[in-house]
Scaffold this active site. Structure first.
Site: not given
Length: 293
Positions: A47, A135, A163, A204
């Site tokens: 992000t 992730y 994640k 998250i």
């Protein structure tokens, strides 16, 4: 003991009008997050447009976040890339700067095989003395980690979390089953409470850029047994969540933040501005939820 419980923010990187990292604005965003109970700040993740940050910028953003947060909440450094040696270097530097945790995305584009993925995460874990979060985001990377890889990696002492952003709830159940040691965090803002029902410790989050307290409260309600309240919050913000992914993240969330008055700048190319139609939709969503800075 969990790495953390709650809602961490996948923090955007604000840019100036001439497309440089806006550190004054970044400091303001950090303070906004801390004031609104965010449980972790993820620096230089997806992000944050890490793909278009230079190596120097990426490390400077991580270092800046660590220094400005100054232990008031956790800082998780986004260190993953598609070159193992580079990811190791990012992880080592982040750890030296004082990151609490490093989080490494599955290598993208070159699509590592099982032995390569195990090597990638093992080398990252061996390069730092802090916890590591895997992730997994197949829609971005083209790779869905096999359960065998996850199980093998969970046996490495400092690989302590994942994640998980596949959107596949039965896969989440499989992870919880074969790797009970791993703390699971939702990588999908629309699946926080379903994943917590399977034992996830929180999220998250992209939407925490604009609703950090609401996401924190939702997770805490679930953990404290107020499950119905948590579910109500998940459902209440579903339109907002969907709108923030109407085009490639972080294009919509940055547009939302600009509408709210945060003045975070545009995304870097190849991420262009939202279409006019989607800009209007995001405006309506911000109005509907009465969100402001």
């Amino acid at each position: 003991m969990s790495l953390f419980e709650g809602a961490g923010v996948a923090l955007i990187t604000p840019f100036t009008k001439d497309n440089q990292v806006n550190y004054e604005k970044l400091e303001e965003l950090i303070e906004f997050q801390i004031a609104n109970k965010t449980d972790a700040i993820i620096a230089a993740g997806t992000t944050a447009e890490s793909a278009t940050l230079s190596s120097e910028e990426r490390m400077e953003v991580i270092k800046f976040c660590i220094e400005r947060v100054n232990k008031r909440t956790l800082v998780i450094a986004g260190t993953g890339t598609n070159n193992t040696a580079t990811a190791v270097e990012f992880s080592k530097k982040s750890y030296e700067y004082g990151a609490d945790i490093v989080m490494a995305v599955t290598p993208y584009y070159n699509k590592g095989n099982e032995s390569g993925l195990i090597d990638y995460y093992t080398k990252i874990a061996n390069s730092v003395k802090c916890p590591v979060i895997i992730y997994s985001v197949p829609s971005r990377t083209g790779v869905k980690l096999s359960l065998n890889v996850i199980k093998t990696l969970s046996e490495i002492s400092n690989i302590q979390g994942i994640k998980e952003a596949s959107g596949d709830i039965s896969y989440v159940a499989d992870i919880a089953n074969i790797a009970p040691k791993l703390d699971i965090y939702s990588g999908n803002d629309d699946m926080v409470t379903p994943m917590m029902a399977l034992g996830a410790k929180g999220v998250i989050s992209v939407t925490s850029n604009i609703i950090p307290k609401e996401n924190h409260d939702m997770v805490m309600n679930f953990l404290n047994g107020n499950v119905n309240e948590a579910i109500k919050a998940q459902v209440k913000y579903i339109d907002l969540t969907r709108a923030m992914f109407i085009e490639t993240n972080p294009v919509p969330i940055k547009e939302a933040m600009n509408i709210m008055g945060f003045d975070v700048g545009e995304c870097r190319s190849p991420l262009g501005p939202l279409s006019d139609k989607n800009k209007e939709l995001v405006k309506q969503i911000i109005k509907k939820y009465e969100l402001k800075k």
